[in-house]
Scaffold this motif. Sequence first.
Motif, PDB file in Angstrom:
ATOM      1  N   PRO A  90     -26.583 -24.132  10.445  1.00 17.07           N
ATOM      2  CA  PRO A  90     -27.418 -24.959  11.319  1.00 17.07           C
ATOM      3  C   PRO A  90     -28.597 -25.552  10.536  1.00 17.07           C
ATOM      4  N   GLY A  91     -28.930 -26.802  10.875  1.00 20.11           N
ATOM      5  CA  GLY A  91     -30.056 -27.467  10.225  1.00 20.11           C
ATOM      6  C   GLY A  91     -29.710 -28.105   8.895  1.00 20.11           C
ATOM      7  N   VAL A  92     -28.400 -28.188   8.574  1.00 20.38           N
ATOM      8  CA  VAL A  92     -27.967 -28.793   7.313  1.00 20.38           C
ATOM      9  C   VAL A  92     -26.961 -29.905   7.606  1.00 20.38           C
ATOM     10  N   LEU A  93     -27.180 -31.070   6.991  1.00 24.89           N
ATOM     11  CA  LEU A  93     -26.229 -32.175   7.059  1.00 24.89           C
ATOM     12  C   LEU A  93     -25.468 -32.186   5.737  1.00 24.89           C
ATOM     13  N   TYR A  94     -24.179 -31.870   5.800  1.00 23.97           N
ATOM     14  CA  TYR A  94     -23.333 -31.850   4.610  1.00 23.97           C
ATOM     15  C   TYR A  94     -22.711 -33.230   4.450  1.00 23.97           C
TER      16      TYR A  94
END
Length: 156
Positions: free
Chosen positions: A21-25
């Motif tokens: 959560p909180g990460v854009l891959y």
Amino acid sequence: MIRHKVLEHRFVDNFPQQLEPGVLYVSLEYGSAAHSCCCGCGEEVVTPLTPTDWNITYNGETITLHPSVGSWTLPCRSHYVIQRGRVIEAPSWTDAQIATERRRDRRAKASYFGQQAPDHAPPSLPEAVSEAAGTPEPPVGSWWQRLRGLWRGPPR
């Protein structure tokens, strides 16, 4: 309600099994971005990066994803914009607005790929992926061909 208001970005070759959560891959190799829904429901959101879907802007520090992310098939039905790494909640859409956007999207894809827009629902994801793999080059003279010509020189 948006739980994650800031997304850290990570350029990756492959998406991890479990999205943090909180990460854009962002996978440039596979032309897509993925993140855990920003409402906090934990659902995986994948956005294909194509001329007719989403695009990203990377300014050296942050990422903007355009257009907005509408999770209409998820129970949460979240809608938000990711702009310079910040998540901005957007208004909910009605079923009629969603249907209108889906029709517009089908027409845009048909136009881009030089096909007639279908009057029925789009194919399921596996069918869409296999169809896209066999999609011919855009017709000569399309904006895409002209843009490619700038990089390659005149057509042969």
